[in-house]
Design a protein around this motif. Structure first.
Motif, PDB file in Angstrom:
ATOM      1  N   GLN A 145      93.111 -16.601 -29.068  1.00 21.38           N
ATOM      2  CA  GLN A 145      92.097 -16.754 -28.027  1.00 21.38           C
ATOM      3  C   GLN A 145      92.489 -15.987 -26.766  1.00 21.38           C
ATOM      4  N   ASP A 175      92.145 -12.239 -27.291  1.00 24.83           N
ATOM      5  CA  ASP A 175      90.731 -11.839 -27.259  1.00 24.83           C
ATOM      6  C   ASP A 175      90.215 -11.780 -25.824  1.00 24.83           C
ATOM      7  N   GLU A 176      90.547 -12.794 -25.026  1.00 27.91           N
ATOM      8  CA  GLU A 176      90.111 -12.813 -23.627  1.00 27.91           C
ATOM      9  C   GLU A 176      90.726 -11.659 -22.840  1.00 27.91           C
ATOM     10  N   PHE A 205      91.770  -8.786 -24.042  1.00 33.53           N
ATOM     11  CA  PHE A 205      91.147  -7.554 -24.517  1.00 33.53           C
ATOM     12  C   PHE A 205      89.800  -7.337 -23.834  1.00 33.53           C
ATOM     13  N   GLU A 206      89.002  -8.386 -23.744  1.00 36.74           N
ATOM     14  CA  GLU A 206      87.703  -8.281 -23.083  1.00 36.74           C
ATOM     15  C   GLU A 206      87.854  -7.925 -21.610  1.00 36.74           C
ATOM     16  N   GLN A 207      88.823  -8.546 -20.933  1.00 38.08           N
ATOM     17  CA  GLN A 207      89.070  -8.245 -19.528  1.00 38.08           C
ATOM     18  C   GLN A 207      89.474  -6.781 -19.342  1.00 38.08           C
ATOM     19  N   CYS A 238      88.897  -4.243 -21.366  1.00 38.26           N
ATOM     20  CA  CYS A 238      87.772  -3.360 -21.676  1.00 38.26           C
ATOM     21  C   CYS A 238      86.759  -3.345 -20.537  1.00 38.26           C
ATOM     22  N   SER A 239      86.521  -4.500 -19.944  1.00 41.57           N
ATOM     23  CA  SER A 239      85.585  -4.583 -18.815  1.00 41.57           C
ATOM     24  C   SER A 239      86.079  -3.762 -17.640  1.00 41.57           C
ATOM     25  N   SER A 240      87.365  -3.830 -17.367  1.00 40.64           N
ATOM     26  CA  SER A 240      87.898  -3.070 -16.241  1.00 40.64           C
ATOM     27  C   SER A 240      87.840  -1.575 -16.519  1.00 40.64           C
ATOM     28  N   ASN A 280      85.468  -0.115 -18.356  1.00 38.80           N
ATOM     29  CA  ASN A 280      84.052   0.229 -18.208  1.00 38.80           C
ATOM     30  C   ASN A 280      83.636   0.327 -16.752  1.00 38.80           C
TER      31      ASN A 280
END
Length: 50
Positions: free
Chosen positions: A33, A36-37, A39-41, A43-45, A47
């Protein structure tokens, strides 16, 4: 799993307090978990930089 936990703490500043006392499948689920969180953070940064 302990190596992964330590790497998350040292390299990414993850708070490992919620993982204290977890073992086996519970620790594995927590790590998945958090990974995953994170990785999302990350990727968001990336982008946001585009």
């Amino acid at each position: 799993m302990q190596i992964t936990l330590q790497a998350l703490v040292l390299q990414f500043g993850v708070d490992a307090a919620p993982a204290r006392g977890l073992r086996g499948l519970e620790l594995e689920a927590w790590l998945n978990q958090v990974e995953d969180e994170l990785f999302e953070q990350l990727c968001s940064s990336l982008n946001e930089q585009d």
